[in-house]
Design a protein around this motif. Structure first.
Motif, PDB file in Angstrom:
ATOM      1  N   PRO A  62       1.404  -1.232  -0.256  1.00  0.00           N
ATOM      2  CA  PRO A  62       0.054   0.231  -0.186  1.00  0.00           C
ATOM      3  C   PRO A  62       0.806   1.065  -0.166  1.00  0.00           C
ATOM      4  O   PRO A  62       2.188   1.034   0.302  1.00  0.00           O
ATOM      5  CB  PRO A  62      -0.502  -0.365   1.024  1.00  0.00           C
ATOM      6  CG  PRO A  62      -0.921  -1.639   1.724  1.00  0.00           C
ATOM      7  CD  PRO A  62       0.318  -1.852   0.893  1.00  0.00           C
ATOM      8  N   ALA A  63       0.469   2.397  -1.190  1.00  0.00           N
ATOM      9  CA  ALA A  63       0.736   3.747  -0.790  1.00  0.00           C
ATOM     10  C   ALA A  63       1.498   4.169   0.680  1.00  0.00           C
ATOM     11  O   ALA A  63       2.402   4.864   0.112  1.00  0.00           O
ATOM     12  CB  ALA A  63       0.461   4.035  -1.667  1.00  0.00           C
ATOM     13  N   SER A  64       0.766   4.249   1.536  1.00  0.00           N
ATOM     14  CA  SER A  64       0.965   4.964   2.925  1.00  0.00           C
ATOM     15  C   SER A  64       1.349   3.728   3.831  1.00  0.00           C
ATOM     16  O   SER A  64       0.537   2.594   4.190  1.00  0.00           O
ATOM     17  CB  SER A  64       0.118   5.718   3.095  1.00  0.00           C
ATOM     18  OG  SER A  64      -1.204   4.879   3.706  1.00  0.00           O
ATOM     19  N   GLY A  65       1.466   4.161   5.824  1.00  0.00           N
ATOM     20  CA  GLY A  65       1.941   3.259   6.147  1.00  0.00           C
ATOM     21  C   GLY A  65       3.589   3.187   6.452  1.00  0.00           C
ATOM     22  O   GLY A  65       4.474   3.498   6.118  1.00  0.00           O
ATOM     23  N   ALA A  66       3.668   2.386   7.382  1.00  0.00           N
ATOM     24  CA  ALA A  66       5.578   2.611   8.403  1.00  0.00           C
ATOM     25  C   ALA A  66       6.168   0.897   7.623  1.00  0.00           C
ATOM     26  O   ALA A  66       4.990   0.317   6.465  1.00  0.00           O
ATOM     27  CB  ALA A  66       4.631   1.578   9.627  1.00  0.00           C
ATOM     28  N   ALA A  67       7.127   1.946   6.829  1.00  0.00           N
ATOM     29  CA  ALA A  67       7.696  -0.005   6.642  1.00  0.00           C
ATOM     30  C   ALA A  67       7.559  -1.140   7.298  1.00  0.00           C
ATOM     31  O   ALA A  67       7.830  -1.332   8.740  1.00  0.00           O
ATOM     32  CB  ALA A  67       9.197   0.935   6.469  1.00  0.00           C
ATOM     33  N   PRO A  68       8.001  -1.895   5.920  1.00  0.00           N
ATOM     34  CA  PRO A  68       7.408  -3.864   6.588  1.00  0.00           C
ATOM     35  C   PRO A  68       9.025  -4.220   7.561  1.00  0.00           C
ATOM     36  O   PRO A  68       9.661  -3.195   7.420  1.00  0.00           O
ATOM     37  CB  PRO A  68       7.034  -3.910   5.619  1.00  0.00           C
ATOM     38  CG  PRO A  68       7.947  -3.308   4.457  1.00  0.00           C
ATOM     39  CD  PRO A  68       7.795  -1.996   4.820  1.00  0.00           C
ATOM     40  N   SER A  69       8.481  -4.959   8.337  1.00  0.00           N
ATOM     41  CA  SER A  69       9.318  -5.982   8.794  1.00  0.00           C
ATOM     42  C   SER A  69      10.168  -6.656   7.732  1.00  0.00           C
ATOM     43  O   SER A  69       9.196  -7.461   6.865  1.00  0.00           O
ATOM     44  CB  SER A  69       8.623  -6.373  10.456  1.00  0.00           C
ATOM     45  OG  SER A  69       7.783  -7.176   9.920  1.00  0.00           O
ATOM     46  N   ALA A  70      11.571  -7.583   7.837  1.00  0.00           N
ATOM     47  CA  ALA A  70      11.384  -8.332   7.064  1.00  0.00           C
ATOM     48  C   ALA A  70       9.977  -9.699   7.109  1.00  0.00           C
ATOM     49  O   ALA A  70      10.294  -9.785   5.279  1.00  0.00           O
ATOM     50  CB  ALA A  70      13.135  -9.261   7.279  1.00  0.00           C
ATOM     51  N   GLU A  71      10.288  -9.692   8.008  1.00  0.00           N
ATOM     52  CA  GLU A  71       8.660 -11.317   8.132  1.00  0.00           C
ATOM     53  C   GLU A  71       7.757 -10.544   6.912  1.00  0.00           C
ATOM     54  O   GLU A  71       7.061 -10.958   6.589  1.00  0.00           O
ATOM     55  CB  GLU A  71       8.185 -11.425   9.589  1.00  0.00           C
ATOM     56  CG  GLU A  71       9.823 -12.356   9.999  1.00  0.00           C
ATOM     57  CD  GLU A  71      10.209 -10.744  10.806  1.00  0.00           C
ATOM     58  OE1 GLU A  71      10.163 -10.103  10.925  1.00  0.00           O
ATOM     59  OE2 GLU A  71      11.911 -11.114  10.973  1.00  0.00           O
ATOM     60  N   GLU A  72       7.200  -9.273   7.132  1.00  0.00           N
ATOM     61  CA  GLU A  72       6.004  -8.756   6.684  1.00  0.00           C
ATOM     62  C   GLU A  72       5.996  -8.590   5.213  1.00  0.00           C
ATOM     63  O   GLU A  72       5.663  -9.103   4.389  1.00  0.00           O
ATOM     64  CB  GLU A  72       5.719  -7.301   7.273  1.00  0.00           C
ATOM     65  CG  GLU A  72       4.639  -7.335   8.830  1.00  0.00           C
ATOM     66  CD  GLU A  72       4.852  -6.119   9.442  1.00  0.00           C
ATOM     67  OE1 GLU A  72       4.214  -5.666  10.514  1.00  0.00           O
ATOM     68  OE2 GLU A  72       5.542  -5.124   9.057  1.00  0.00           O
ATOM     69  N   CYS A  73       7.436  -8.263   5.090  1.00  0.00           N
ATOM     70  CA  CYS A  73       8.431  -8.104   3.194  1.00  0.00           C
ATOM     71  C   CYS A  73       8.282  -9.844   2.372  1.00  0.00           C
ATOM     72  O   CYS A  73       7.784  -9.819   1.563  1.00  0.00           O
ATOM     73  CB  CYS A  73       9.414  -7.656   3.122  1.00  0.00           C
ATOM     74  SG  CYS A  73       9.226  -5.683   2.241  1.00  0.00           S
ATOM     75  N   ALA A  74       8.740 -10.813   3.490  1.00  0.00           N
ATOM     76  CA  ALA A  74       8.719 -12.315   2.880  1.00  0.00           C
ATOM     77  C   ALA A  74       7.064 -12.536   2.470  1.00  0.00           C
ATOM     78  O   ALA A  74       6.874 -13.052   1.899  1.00  0.00           O
ATOM     79  CB  ALA A  74       9.355 -12.724   3.838  1.00  0.00           C
TER      80      ALA A  74
END
Length: 128
Positions: A62-74
């Motif tokens: 999504p265009a906005s929001g906090a930077a994801p963690s490594a786990e969220e990205c995976a």
């Protein structure tokens, strides 16, 4: 954390830049890099990101929001992975590198020619 967050410059003028993210600092080249993880270019006029070999290792966020963690990205790559995406300033993506690292990319600038900029974070592989 392996690298970042830090801005990586990529020349889109000559159609594209190959970016290798599995090194201690990203390597950017105008020619194919063995093991390159992402191509940032504008060969058809619209800036885009492309995964070499057409692997579905790139996931839009999504265009906005906090930077994801490594786990969220995976997890995002597992659920929504694709191999290419048109980009504009502010777009965000997760990426799985060819060596299994997870990266977060935020598009800072995405011109059809000139220097594009990506804010990049790369995490170590889970078993490192």
């Amino acid at each position: 954390m392996r690298f970042g967050p830090a801005v990586v410059d990529a020349d889109t003028t000559n159609s594209r830049s190959y970016i290798e993210l599995d090194t201690s600092r990203p390597i950017v080249s105008g020619t194919d890099i063995k093991g390159g993880d992402i191509i940032f270019g504008a060969s058809l006029g619209d800036p885009n990101l492309f995964v070499p070999g057409s692997a579905s290792n790139l996931a839009p966020l999504p265009a906005s929001g906090a930077a994801p963690s490594a786990e969220e990205c995976a997890e995002s790559v597992d659920r929504n992975g694709t191999n290419t995406a048109e980009v504009k300033r502010g777009d965000r993506f997760c990426l799985l590198t060819d060596e299994g690292r997870v990266a977060y990319l935020r598009v800072v600038t995405a011109p059809s020619s000139g220097t594009g900029k990506l804010d990049v974070t790369v995490w170590e592989t889970p078993d490192a």
